[in-house]
Each structure stands twice: as structure tokens, then as C-alpha cells.
Design a protein around this motif. Structure first.
Motif, PDB file in Angstrom:
ATOM      1  N   ILE A   1       0.841  -1.201   0.000  1.00 28.38           N
ATOM      2  CA  ILE A   1       0.000   0.000   0.000  1.00 28.38           C
ATOM      3  C   ILE A   1       0.878   1.254   0.000  1.00 28.38           C
ATOM      4  O   ILE A   1       0.576   2.219  -0.701  1.00 28.38           O
ATOM      5  N   LEU A   2       1.968   1.224   0.742  1.00 30.79           N
ATOM      6  CA  LEU A   2       2.891   2.358   0.777  1.00 30.79           C
ATOM      7  C   LEU A   2       3.523   2.590  -0.595  1.00 30.79           C
ATOM      8  O   LEU A   2       3.577   3.729  -1.076  1.00 30.79           O
ATOM      9  N   ILE A   3       3.974   1.524  -1.229  1.00 30.39           N
ATOM     10  CA  ILE A   3       4.606   1.663  -2.547  1.00 30.39           C
ATOM     11  C   ILE A   3       3.593   2.118  -3.587  1.00 30.39           C
ATOM     12  O   ILE A   3       3.902   2.942  -4.453  1.00 30.39           O
ATOM     13  N   THR A   4       2.365   1.608  -3.490  1.00 31.00           N
ATOM     14  CA  THR A   4       1.320   2.043  -4.427  1.00 31.00           C
ATOM     15  C   THR A   4       1.000   3.517  -4.237  1.00 31.00           C
ATOM     16  O   THR A   4       0.821   4.260  -5.213  1.00 31.00           O
ATOM     17  N   THR A   5       0.950   3.971  -2.996  1.00 32.62           N
ATOM     18  CA  THR A   5       0.685   5.384  -2.720  1.00 32.62           C
ATOM     19  C   THR A   5       1.801   6.268  -3.269  1.00 32.62           C
ATOM     20  O   THR A   5       1.537   7.296  -3.906  1.00 32.62           O
TER      21      THR A   5
ATOM     22  N   THR B   1       9.358   2.122  -8.587  1.00 29.11           N
ATOM     23  CA  THR B   1       8.112   1.669  -7.960  1.00 29.11           C
ATOM     24  C   THR B   1       7.331   0.752  -8.891  1.00 29.11           C
ATOM     25  O   THR B   1       6.676  -0.185  -8.430  1.00 29.11           O
ATOM     26  N   SER B   2       7.397   0.998 -10.194  1.00 30.79           N
ATOM     27  CA  SER B   2       6.719   0.114 -11.154  1.00 30.79           C
ATOM     28  C   SER B   2       7.312  -1.287 -11.117  1.00 30.79           C
ATOM     29  O   SER B   2       6.584  -2.281 -11.073  1.00 30.79           O
ATOM     30  N   ILE B   3       8.633  -1.373 -11.134  1.00 28.66           N
ATOM     31  CA  ILE B   3       9.293  -2.672 -11.104  1.00 28.66           C
ATOM     32  C   ILE B   3       9.026  -3.375  -9.775  1.00 28.66           C
ATOM     33  O   ILE B   3       8.735  -4.576  -9.731  1.00 28.66           O
ATOM     34  N   THR B   4       9.077  -2.623  -8.677  1.00 26.20           N
ATOM     35  CA  THR B   4       8.825  -3.210  -7.366  1.00 26.20           C
ATOM     36  C   THR B   4       7.407  -3.746  -7.260  1.00 26.20           C
ATOM     37  O   THR B   4       7.182  -4.853  -6.755  1.00 26.20           O
ATOM     38  N   LEU B   5       6.429  -2.983  -7.737  1.00 23.31           N
ATOM     39  CA  LEU B   5       5.038  -3.433  -7.683  1.00 23.31           C
ATOM     40  C   LEU B   5       4.805  -4.665  -8.550  1.00 23.31           C
ATOM     41  O   LEU B   5       4.047  -5.564  -8.173  1.00 23.31           O
ATOM     42  N   SER B   6       5.442  -4.718  -9.710  1.00 24.96           N
ATOM     43  CA  SER B   6       5.260  -5.893 -10.565  1.00 24.96           C
ATOM     44  C   SER B   6       5.901  -7.135  -9.961  1.00 24.96           C
ATOM     45  O   SER B   6       5.349  -8.230 -10.051  1.00 24.96           O
TER      46      SER B   6
END
Length: 107
Positions: free
Chosen positions: A3-7, A66-71
Motif C-alpha cells: 500500500i505504501l509503494i502504491t501510494t 516503484t513500477s518494477i517493485t510493484l510488478s
């Protein structure tokens, strides 16, 4: 954590959009439209980096991270193994095929 990374990802996305829209184009001069070598033409001399270009660079780097981390987090969580079509039943429609159109009357 996700949730933190998405925010952060959403905030950086909006910031990146605003910073890019505030910048002037590389060939924004009228002289560039007529072939003149102004200071902001595409292949002309480059001036020093402005605060907007530095903000664009850093926000792009953060956006990519953040894109790479979320994926990676989405692929490891196992939620990606389910299909969106997994719970659907197959279609059992009993509709009949359309009839061929009647031939046109001959004169």
C-alpha cells in the motif's frame, strides 16, 4: 508495504505529469520552425539543466523503481496465478443461426 509503494507510485505519477506539462518544448522557438539554430533546437547547443528537468529525471527514476517493485511483488504474491475468467461458466446459448436473406425479385 504494498500500500505504501502504491501510494508513492500514484503521487509520483501525478507529479511527473505536472512537471512534464510545465516544461517548454525543445524546439519551441519560432526560429526553429524555419530552420534556425536556436538555443533550444533538437540538435543545437544544450543549456544547463533546469530545476524542472532535474525533477523530471528524478521522478522518472522513482516511477520506474516503484513500477518494477510493484510488478515483482504482484508476481510473488500468487494473486497473478488466478485468471479473471476462472469463475465464469461456459456460454450455453441455444440461439439459432440467422436465416439467409431472401433473393431480390427479378424484373
Amino acid at each position: 508495504m504494498i500500500i505504501l509503494i502504491t501510494t508513492v507510485h500514484i503521487i509520483v505519477s501525478f507529479f511527473l505529469i505536472i512537471v512534464v506539462l510545465l516544461q517548454s518544448g525543445k524546439s519551441g522557438d519560432i526560429a526553429a520552425a524555419f530552420g534556425g539554430m536556436g538555443s533550444q533546437t533538437a540538435f543545437g547547443p544544450r543549456g544547463s539543466a533546469t530545476i524542472l528537468s532535474k525533477a523530471t529525471t528524478w521522478s522518472t527514476v522513482i516511477f520506474m523503481l516503484t513500477s518494477i517493485t510493484l510488478s515483482i511483488m504482484a508476481s510473488r504474491s500468487g494473486s497473478g496465478s488466478n485468471s479473471v475468467l476462472q469463475g465464469l461458466k461456459p456460454s450455453t446459448s441455444t440461439s439459432q443461426p440467422a436465416k439467409a436473406p431472401a433473393p431480390a425479385p427479378q424484373k
